[in-house]
Write a protein that holds these residues in place. Structure first.
Motif, mmCIF file in Angstrom:
data_model
loop_
_atom_site.group_PDB
_atom_site.id
_atom_site.type_symbol
_atom_site.label_atom_id
_atom_site.label_comp_id
_atom_site.label_asym_id
_atom_site.label_seq_id
_atom_site.Cartn_x
_atom_site.Cartn_y
_atom_site.Cartn_z
ATOM 1 N N PRO A 335 0.841 -1.204 0.000
ATOM 2 C CA PRO A 335 0.000 0.000 0.000
ATOM 3 C C PRO A 335 0.876 1.254 0.000
ATOM 4 C CG PRO A 335 -0.833 -1.592 1.568
ATOM 5 C CD PRO A 335 0.487 -2.131 1.094
ATOM 6 N N GLY A 336 0.563 2.172 -0.915
ATOM 7 C CA GLY A 336 1.373 3.381 -1.034
ATOM 8 C C GLY A 336 2.608 3.208 -1.899
ATOM 9 N N GLY A 337 2.863 1.989 -2.364
ATOM 10 C CA GLY A 337 4.033 1.748 -3.202
ATOM 11 C C GLY A 337 3.767 2.067 -4.658
ATOM 12 N N ARG A 338 4.767 1.841 -5.496
ATOM 13 C CA ARG A 338 4.643 2.136 -6.928
ATOM 14 C C ARG A 338 5.015 0.921 -7.765
ATOM 15 N NH1 ARG A 338 5.899 8.245 -9.010
ATOM 16 N NH2 ARG A 338 4.377 9.262 -7.658
ATOM 17 N N LEU A 339 4.412 0.887 -8.941
ATOM 18 C CA LEU A 339 4.682 -0.129 -9.948
ATOM 19 C C LEU A 339 5.240 0.576 -11.167
ATOM 20 C CD1 LEU A 339 4.321 -3.083 -10.994
ATOM 21 C CD2 LEU A 339 1.989 -2.437 -11.647
ATOM 22 N N LEU A 340 6.371 0.135 -11.631
ATOM 23 C CA LEU A 340 7.014 0.738 -12.796
ATOM 24 C C LEU A 340 6.985 -0.257 -13.945
ATOM 25 C CD1 LEU A 340 8.719 2.956 -14.147
ATOM 26 C CD2 LEU A 340 10.744 1.927 -13.104
ATOM 27 N N TYR A 341 6.302 0.111 -15.023
ATOM 28 C CA TYR A 341 6.177 -0.749 -16.207
ATOM 29 C C TYR A 341 7.033 -0.167 -17.321
ATOM 30 C CZ TYR A 341 4.082 -3.041 -20.289
ATOM 31 O OH TYR A 341 3.877 -3.756 -21.453
ATOM 32 N N MET A 342 7.907 -1.011 -17.894
ATOM 33 C CA MET A 342 8.827 -0.569 -18.937
ATOM 34 C C MET A 342 8.858 -1.547 -20.095
ATOM 35 S SD MET A 342 12.237 0.530 -16.808
ATOM 36 C CE MET A 342 12.399 2.155 -16.092
ATOM 37 N N THR A 343 9.072 -1.041 -21.294
ATOM 38 C CA THR A 343 9.402 -1.886 -22.444
ATOM 39 C C THR A 343 10.422 -1.139 -23.304
ATOM 40 O OG1 THR A 343 7.869 -1.041 -24.132
ATOM 41 C CG2 THR A 343 6.973 -2.649 -22.555
ATOM 42 N N CYS A 344 11.112 -1.875 -24.159
ATOM 43 C CA CYS A 344 11.968 -1.245 -25.167
ATOM 44 C C CYS A 344 11.263 -1.350 -26.517
ATOM 45 C CB CYS A 344 13.352 -1.877 -25.202
ATOM 46 S SG CYS A 344 13.366 -3.677 -25.302
ATOM 47 N N SER A 345 9.993 -0.909 -26.532
ATOM 48 C CA SER A 345 9.154 -1.013 -27.725
ATOM 49 C C SER A 345 8.699 0.366 -28.188
ATOM 50 C CB SER A 345 7.932 -1.884 -27.434
ATOM 51 O OG SER A 345 7.042 -1.890 -28.541
ATOM 52 N N LEU A 346 8.455 0.477 -29.482
ATOM 53 C CA LEU A 346 7.872 1.678 -30.078
ATOM 54 C C LEU A 346 6.363 1.558 -30.247
ATOM 55 C CD1 LEU A 346 10.513 2.227 -32.923
ATOM 56 C CD2 LEU A 346 10.206 3.700 -30.922
ATOM 57 N N LEU A 347 5.798 0.402 -29.961
ATOM 58 C CA LEU A 347 4.414 0.097 -30.308
ATOM 59 C C LEU A 347 3.464 0.406 -29.161
ATOM 60 C CD1 LEU A 347 5.125 -3.327 -32.038
ATOM 61 C CD2 LEU A 347 4.704 -1.129 -33.161
ATOM 62 N N ASP A 348 2.417 1.156 -29.456
ATOM 63 C CA ASP A 348 1.440 1.492 -28.423
ATOM 64 C C ASP A 348 0.772 0.253 -27.840
ATOM 65 O OD1 ASP A 348 1.931 4.166 -28.547
ATOM 66 O OD2 ASP A 348 0.099 4.709 -29.617
ATOM 67 N N ALA A 349 0.610 -0.785 -28.636
ATOM 68 C CA ALA A 349 -0.034 -2.002 -28.136
ATOM 69 C C ALA A 349 0.704 -2.581 -26.947
ATOM 70 C CB ALA A 349 -0.124 -3.044 -29.252
ATOM 71 N N GLU A 350 2.014 -2.361 -26.888
ATOM 72 C CA GLU A 350 2.830 -2.870 -25.785
ATOM 73 C C GLU A 350 3.051 -1.821 -24.701
ATOM 74 O OE1 GLU A 350 5.895 -5.959 -27.264
ATOM 75 O OE2 GLU A 350 6.089 -4.263 -28.645
ATOM 76 N N ASN A 351 2.687 -0.586 -24.982
ATOM 77 C CA ASN A 351 3.024 0.518 -24.091
ATOM 78 C C ASN A 351 1.775 1.175 -23.512
ATOM 79 O OD1 ASN A 351 5.698 -0.017 -24.707
ATOM 80 N ND2 ASN A 351 5.811 1.517 -26.312
ATOM 81 N N ALA A 352 1.357 2.282 -24.104
ATOM 82 C CA ALA A 352 0.235 3.044 -23.555
ATOM 83 C C ALA A 352 -1.039 2.223 -23.491
ATOM 84 C CB ALA A 352 0.017 4.307 -24.388
ATOM 85 N N ALA A 353 -1.275 1.383 -24.493
ATOM 86 C CA ALA A 353 -2.500 0.578 -24.487
ATOM 87 C C ALA A 353 -2.494 -0.430 -23.342
ATOM 88 C CB ALA A 353 -2.662 -0.139 -25.832
ATOM 89 N N GLN A 354 -1.344 -0.991 -23.031
ATOM 90 C CA GLN A 354 -1.248 -1.913 -21.892
ATOM 91 C C GLN A 354 -1.563 -1.182 -20.584
ATOM 92 O OE1 GLN A 354 -1.117 -4.995 -21.592
ATOM 93 N NE2 GLN A 354 0.147 -5.992 -23.132
#
Length: 390
Positions: A335-354
């Motif tokens: 609780p109160g922590g953070r989740l950091l999601y990263m990819t080395c992709s240019l594709l929205d399907a793997e990034n913002a859409a996820q």
């Protein structure tokens, strides 16, 4: 080896790649079988092969086909080489041009935009055009060239000026990169880096500048409990440890074998990182980092072979896997922590859409999000920091 013989070697290696052999294996096998080739020859042949793989579509158009010979003809044409002087058939040179090849090479060169378009897989081009928008043409052109080599200065060992001075003593030229205060771009002597004292003593590590910039934005401090959930070789965990030496950092990977170098790398860097086997993870971490398996499209300048091996089916599998990993990692956040999601992709399907799908379904919110493209200087990269709404 003569320049012509190097081209002939590249042709033979590319034929093996065309038949399904991984490029690295084909290059290694050629090197072992070609004891006459010096280090300069091996480097030149390697450069030819990877230049072709980066620009396979356009070089096929310029050279008249997908064969190793046609692709190298395309390379020679794109680089403005004297093809008639190189393709002579004498000694170890490639055979002379046929009449058909000569006619092909006499045709006008297409414009650069057309050539850059050809260097994406046909099925992926519309998606990239939509995702990159106005940046599509410039990114496409940038992706055809070799990627810069970047180093991360380990601030636990010294500052950027000290690293530059140490590297310069061994003939390695660098310049500071604006993406991150720890980033150095190697401008000369890149092949000497891993044998240098600065690397051996943990003053520098190989890490892309965009990845460094993303890590630099992560809030990490002494006493925090941090989990690198898909650690691989531990590059992100090492970068976090350098920023907060007294944080409690754990590295995990579904394949423990991928983490085998972490203890050695951590010792070299003076970092404290514990590796955790699957099934032995704790919960309530202050920060969980997910460097998710992805297409790697942002790194295709470095791994161009992967560009041509990716399929729509594999991309769909990766997107499904990313969603599963993101949800599993979220369950480890305190609780109160953070989740950091990263990819080395240019594709929205793997990034913002996820991220959008995750937020919509779980009640988390985006605290910070950034996409990097090669126009920023480093690789294509995406990072989103997420936190619970409650």
């Amino acid at each position: 080896m003569t320049p012509a013989a190097r081209l002939a070697a590249a042709i033979a290696i590319l034929e093996q790649v065309r038949e399904g052999a991984p490029a690295e294996r084909a290059l290694t096998n050629w090197g072992r079988a070609s004891r006459f080739a010096g280090s300069g020859d091996r480097a030149a042949v390697r450069d030819h092969v990877f230049d072709v793989l980066r620009c396979r579509g356009s070089f096929a158009a310029l050279g008249g086909g997908e064969s190793g010979r046609a692709l190298v003809l395309g390379l020679a044409r794109a680089q403005g080489l004297d093809i008639a002087a190189l393709f002579t058939g004498e000694g170890h040179a490639p055979a002379p041009l046929s009449a058909q090849e000569a006619a092909r090479l006499a045709q006008p060169l297409p414009d650069e935009g057309t050539l850059a378009d050809l260097d994406w897989p046909d099925w992926l081009r519309p998606q990239l055009q939509a995702d990159l928008g106005a940046a599509y043409a410039a990114v496409s052109a940038r992706m055809r060239a070799r990627a810069p080599v970047f180093l991360r200065v380990n601030l636990a060992r010294g500052d950027r000026a000290a690293a530059q001075a140490a590297l310069a003593l061994e003939g390695i030229a660098t310049r500071p990169d604006p993406l991150a205060e720890t980033a150095l771009e190697v401008t000369g002597g890149a092949r000497r880096v891993q044998a240098s004292a600065a690397y051996r003593d943990g003053l520098v590590e190989l890490q892309d500048a965009a990845s460094q910039a993303a890590i630099a934005q992560v809030p990490v401090a002494a006493g925090m409990r941090v989990l690198d959930y898909c650690a691989g070789g531990g590059g992100k965990a090492l970068a976090l440890a350098a920023r907060a030496p007294k944080a409690r950092i754990e590295a995990h990977d579904i394949d423990p074998g991928r983490m085998r170098d972490i203890p050695v790398r951590a010792a070299r860097a003076g970092a404290r990182i514990s590796t955790v086997a699957p099934g032995r993870l704790g919960r309530d971490y202050d920060l969980v980092l997910v460097d998710a398996p992805c297409s790697g499209s942002g790194t295709w300048r470095r791994t161009p072979e992967a560009k041509w091996r990716l399929t729509p089916e594999r991309l769909a599998e990766l997107c499904t896997l990313q969603a599963q990993i993101l949800r599993a990692a979220a369950a480890r956040v305190a609780p109160g922590g953070r989740l950091l999601y990263m990819t080395c992709s240019l594709l929205d399907a793997e990034n913002a859409a996820q991220v959008e799908a995750f937020v919509r379904e779980t009640g988390w919110q985006v605290a910070e999000q950034r996409r990097f493209t090669p126009l920023d200087g480093g690789d294509g990269f995406f990072a989103a920091q997420l936190e619970r709404r409650d």
